[in-house]
Design an enzyme around this catalytic site. Structure first.
Site, mmCIF file in Angstrom:
data_model
loop_
_atom_site.group_PDB
_atom_site.id
_atom_site.type_symbol
_atom_site.label_atom_id
_atom_site.label_comp_id
_atom_site.label_asym_id
_atom_site.label_seq_id
_atom_site.Cartn_x
_atom_site.Cartn_y
_atom_site.Cartn_z
ATOM 1 N N HIS A 65 0.832 -1.208 0.000
ATOM 2 C CA HIS A 65 0.000 0.000 0.000
ATOM 3 C C HIS A 65 0.858 1.247 0.000
ATOM 4 O O HIS A 65 1.312 1.701 1.048
ATOM 5 C CB HIS A 65 -0.892 -0.041 1.262
ATOM 6 C CG HIS A 65 -2.012 0.935 1.233
ATOM 7 N ND1 HIS A 65 -3.264 0.633 1.752
ATOM 8 C CD2 HIS A 65 -2.110 2.204 0.778
ATOM 9 C CE1 HIS A 65 -4.064 1.682 1.609
ATOM 10 N NE2 HIS A 65 -3.394 2.637 1.026
ATOM 11 N N ASP A 159 -8.843 2.555 -3.019
ATOM 12 C CA ASP A 159 -8.312 3.197 -1.815
ATOM 13 C C ASP A 159 -8.251 4.704 -1.925
ATOM 14 O O ASP A 159 -7.851 5.252 -2.939
ATOM 15 C CB ASP A 159 -6.901 2.704 -1.476
ATOM 16 C CG ASP A 159 -6.357 3.387 -0.225
ATOM 17 O OD1 ASP A 159 -5.458 4.233 -0.338
ATOM 18 O OD2 ASP A 159 -6.869 3.090 0.873
ATOM 19 N N ASP A 312 1.007 2.610 3.586
ATOM 20 C CA ASP A 312 0.087 3.686 3.180
ATOM 21 C C ASP A 312 0.844 5.008 3.086
ATOM 22 O O ASP A 312 0.349 6.072 3.498
ATOM 23 C CB ASP A 312 -1.096 3.810 4.142
ATOM 24 C CG ASP A 312 -2.233 4.639 3.531
ATOM 25 O OD1 ASP A 312 -3.184 4.944 4.264
ATOM 26 O OD2 ASP A 312 -2.141 4.998 2.342
#
Lengths: 437, 318, 189
Positions: A65, A159, A312
């Site tokens: 991610h 996302d 992330d």
């Protein structure tokens, strides 16, 4: 140490005295992109020697991610700068999320991103395909075309946004079965989180910031888990942030459903109390939660209920963070500090050993992303993707030293343990002596 | 007192009493032929209002001028979409001007906090209302007004009614009144009470009639009709019926009890005209007292040596 | 409120000295102004205020008519505000007929540099236009830094700058006396 040209992947390397997964020191010989030998006193006349005395050797880390921002937001990050940061963080592969501009919802865009990754050469880039066209949540994107493209997309995610429509999520879960794909859900019920700024709790009421309740994440995960079980597909839950979410994932796995979950480094360390500074460096989606949630996440990562650590990594330009909270963008950098934070929160307190780190940050992410050449064991014959890490030093995080084009790290000035000394991508160093090779 | 006034929680019991006592003296300046004190001559006070509020801005402007300060009004058009360039770049301009104090009203919670702690300006920051967070000078003038009629507020029962969730006035009042030793009750529909309100130093209830029967002061908060579109309550009629202060409810109040409202009022929604105009309503006096309170705040922040910078340990926690 | 520590200096005026001085001053005020009409006594807080009240009482005894008295806080007009943290204000209470066209007698305990009186003059200026302003002090200790002088003085007390002159009054401190103390020995309040 002597180092032939970094780009020369036919060069050989002897890594002297590394500790694979924290075990006893050995030498590793890398040649032609593979681990050609493991043992003591290895010699090779044509090999450059890399002194790894006291360094832990791990398989190259795989991030499921990351936001590389290119195409569209090159002011915040490019594939080149983001992958450079990744390599410095010990990553040999990253999954680039689809919320770019244009959105990565076609074969064309994912191939573009994939190519940019190959050209930069710092690590492998596996583009994530959008689930819905334009991330609008209205109709499916051409998932099959993206799967068949040169980028060989296997992970699909909107996302940034949630696939909140239950029917659409069902269809996506069903459709990706055809090519062993996985849907990665950003679990956030949009109606419960309109205008949300921080975790909903005592503090949000006091600070006057609209709350993001845990139930908005948990309800979606529960629904998606049930759907996944029902249609027999694969689900990956992005950035799990609450204790309740952990319980739901645990329950779903017990049911035998094919669910995997990730946690970010910042959710392993930081809590919502930091919002009291009103400094948007701490503004992130999902928001920082309570100490009880942090503890549950650490426990879940330790026992494997949470499968992977995923950064992330979300770069933002200065003006999107140097403002009042409500006007600021959500997101934090993460690639260069991830391993240090995992050491700080999991390894040093004895909750996870280095073998566990290798599992959560390399083996399992590679498996979930269906990436053949990553997440392998450190064994003879295997592809030489590995990272050498010094767990004995402490450093103070300096945002100006980051390879990222952005500076929004929440750890500025904080002391964190460890540092990546070298990263090898298929036998070629991308990082040597803590710097880009 | 410390250099900034960002939240009612910044004031200790002694600080709050000092502001109220100072305001008492400042109040009399309004009755003099020359409504001026020379105390802040040479100081520059900037009104930085990102949100429209003629009344509060004028109140601060008059307060600064009565202390002989130079005032500059900066009404910046900053919607929540236009980025922090507005806040930061504006701050740097003010620093260049040499503002001794910046009075800031902003639609985003925490904006004054950023202004005070980001290192952009040296002066004092006074929060004139930030989003749904706080409005400390409002709470001070409310406490001042109540004190003039009720005496010492210790042990007094104050009921605050309405949209607490979105009210910075409610937050500041709850904090300040409990610092002053009052017993505060919040009354409203459950949808308009924030999660976590049980941890505030207040009682919470849903029944207005019950709360009114034994209170010394009731403060009605403004409730926007539009909230009904987000389902906080079904209709304006139902809201007014359950939580509005009308003549019937006013008659339930003890005889000495007073009525306050921070304004602007939604006549017919949270308060009816006959209540707003009744003798026990202190709404107009609140406005008058606003100038005295703001004079007191500016005086205490700016008349002496520069105040110490508050601890920046929150920033250093990373 | 700073109370004077007993026995930290030498008493230069005791209770009876103070009473006599006030009586004399009240007579001087009446003599100078040919009576008490249009007279207003304004004490400068803190201890000037009970002094003004006492003078008003004596004047009333002598003249048979009450004379208006009150207090005038000079804090906002001080010239040294920026040298210390913000000072608490004292109470200002101007009698209902104001100062316009009146003879204002400022009353203070100790006259020293003269800056307090300068501030009082500025404060009065913003309140109206008195016909005349006169100054009554219990103690004049010299060392003026401005061209200010008192019209009515209880006692002239030559002092050195390092000394403290402290007045204790029954209304504030529980006793009446004027004490001179060495500045370095006394606890600063």
């Amino acid at each position: 140490m002597t180092a032939p040209t970094a780009q020369d992947s036919s060069a050989a390397y002897v890594i002297r005295g590394a500790q694979p997964l924290g075990g006893d020191p050995v030498d590793l010989l890398l040649r032609d992109g593979r681990i050609a030998g493991i043992g003591s006193g290895l010699e090779a006349a044509d090999a450059a020697v890399v002194d790894a005395d006291g360094l832990v050797a791990l398989p190259g880390l795989v991030d499921l991610h990351t936001h590389l921002r290119e195409p569209g937001r090159e002011d915040a990050e490019t594939v080149a700068s983001g992958t450079a940061a990744a390599a410095l963080g010990g990553f040999t592969a990253v999954h680039a999320m689809a919320n770019t501009d244009p959105v990565a919802d076609t074969a064309g865009v994912v191939e573009q991103v994939w190519n940019l990754g190959r050209e930069a050469g710092h690590c492998d880039v596996h583009p994530v395909g959008a689930v819905t066209v334009g991330l609008l949540g209205e109709r499916l994107a051409e998932l099959g075309a993206m799967a068949d493209s040169a980028a060989r997309v296997r992970m699909f995610s909107d996302d940034g946004k949630c696939v909140s429509d239950a029917v659409l999520m069902r269809r996506a879960l069903e459709y990706v079965k055809a090519f062993d794909g996985v849907v990665a859900q950003h679990a956030q019920e949009p109606r419960l989180t309109e205008g949300a700024q921080m975790n909903e709790g005592e503090l949000s009421g006091v600070l006057g910031l609209t709350g993001w309740p845990a139930v908005a994440e948990e309800a979606i995960i529960a629904r998606d888990a049930l759907l996944t079980g029902h249609v027999g597909s694969r689900l990956h839950v992005c950035h799990v942030s609450t204790a309740g979410s952990v319980e739901i994932v645990r329950w779903a796995k017990q049911k035998g459903w094919n669910i995997t979950a990730e946690v970010t480094p910042h959710h392993l360390l930081l809590t919502d109390e930091l919002a009291a500074t009103y400094d948007p460096i701490f503004k992130v989606n999902p928001p920082l939660r309570t100490a009880a949630d942090v503890e549950a996440l650490r426990g879940a990562l330790a026992d494997g209920t949470i499968d992977v650590v995923a950064t992330d990594h979300a770069p933002h330009p200065v003006e999107d963070k140097e403002c009042e909270w409500a006007a600021a963008a959500f997101g934090m950098l993460g690639l260069e500090t991830a391993l240090s934070i995992v050491q700080n929160t999991m390894v040093d307190p004895g909750r996870l050993d280095w073998a566990g780190v290798a599992d959560r940050m390399s083996a399992r992410p590679a498996r979930i992303g269906r990436i053949e050449g990553q997440g392998r064991r450190l064994a003879e014959g295997e592809i030489a993707n590995l990272v050498l890490y010094d767990s004995t030093v402490t450093r103070s995080v300096d945002p100006t030293e980051s390879a990222s084009l952005s500076r929004n790290t929440p750890y500025a000035g904080r002391e964190l343990p460890g540092r990546v000394v070298a990263t090898f991508l298929r036998g070629r160093p991308t990082v040597l002596d803590g710097k880009l090779a | 007192m410390d250099r900034h006034l960002l939240s009612a929680a910044d004031l200790s019991r002694d600080d709050a009493a000092l502001v109220l006592d100072t305001a008492e003296e400042m109040r009399s300046v309004a009755d003099r032929p020359i409504k001026k004190l020379p105390t802040l001559r040479g100081r520059t006070v900037v009104n930085l209002f990102f949100e429209d509020s003629t009344r509060t801005r004028i109140s601060f402007e008059v307060a600064a001028k009565r202390l002989s300060a130079d005032t500059i009004n900066f009404t910046a058009k900053g919607s929540s979409l236009s980025k922090g360039e507005s806040l930061k770049d504006t701050a740097l301009t003010l620093q260049a001007i040499g503002a001794d104090a910046v009075v800031v009203r902003h639609h985003d919670s925490g904006a004054p906090h950023r202004l005070a702690h980001a290192g952009w300006i040296d002066g004092s920051v006074v929060n004139a209302g930030d989003g749904t967070h706080e409005h400390p000078t409002q709470a001070l003038l409310d406490a001042f007004t109540m004190r003039r009629h009720l005496g010492d507020l210790k042990g007094r029962r104050i009921v605050i009614v309405g949209d607490v969730l979105h009210s910075r006035v409610a937050r500041s009042n709850a904090l300040l009144l409990s610092t002053l030793g009052a017993d505060v009750s919040l009354v409203g529909p459950p949808t308009l009470l924030p999660v976590g309100v049980e941890s505030w130093p207040v009682e919470v209830g849903y029944d207005l009639d019950q709360a009114l029967a034994k209170c010394d002061a009731v403060m009605m908060l403004r409730v926007q009709k539009e909230r009904m579109n987000a389902s906080y309550f079904p209709s304006a009629r139902e809201y007014a019926r359950r939580y509005g202060l009308d003549a019937r409810r006013m008659a339930l109040l003890p005889e000495h009890a007073v009525v306050l409202h921070p304004g602007p009022m939604n006549r017919g929604m949270e308060i009816t005209a006959d209540v707003a105009d009744a003798a026990r309503s202190l709404i107009v006096e609140q406005v008058t007292n606003g100038v005295a309170i703001r004079m007191a705040v500016l005086y205490l922040l700016l008349s002496g040596t520069p105040l110490p910078s508050p601890d920046t340990d929150l920033e250093g926690s990373r | 409120m700073a109370a004077v520590h007993p026995a930290i200096g030498r008493v230069v005026l005791d209770e009876r000295d103070i009473a006599r001085a006030l009586t004399r001053i009240s007579h001087e005020i009446l003599e100078r102004n040919r009576g008490a009409s249009d007279l207003v006594l304004l004490g400068i807080p803190t201890r000037g205020v009970p002094l003004a009240e006492r003078l008003a009482a004596r004047i009333r005894e002598v003249e048979g008519e009450p004379v208006p008295y009150g207090s005038l806080d000079i804090t906002p007009y001080r010239d040294d505000l920026r040298l210390r943290p913000a000072r608490a204000l004292e109470h200002t209470d101007i009698p209902v007929d104001g100062v316009e066209g009146k003879v204002v007698v400022l009353v203070d305990d100790v006259l020293f540099s003269g800056r307090t009186i300068r501030a009082a003059l500025d404060a009065l200026n913003d309140l109206g236009r008195p016909t005349a302003i006169q100054l009554a002090v219990l103690v004049d200790r010299g060392h003026r830094e401005l061209p200010i002088r008192a019209d009515f003085v209880g006692k002239n007390l030559p002092t050195s700058v390092v000394e403290h002159v402290r007045l204790a009054l029954m209304e504030v401190d529980g006793r009446d006396e004027v004490v001179i103390a060495d500045r370095t020995r006394e606890t600063e309040q």
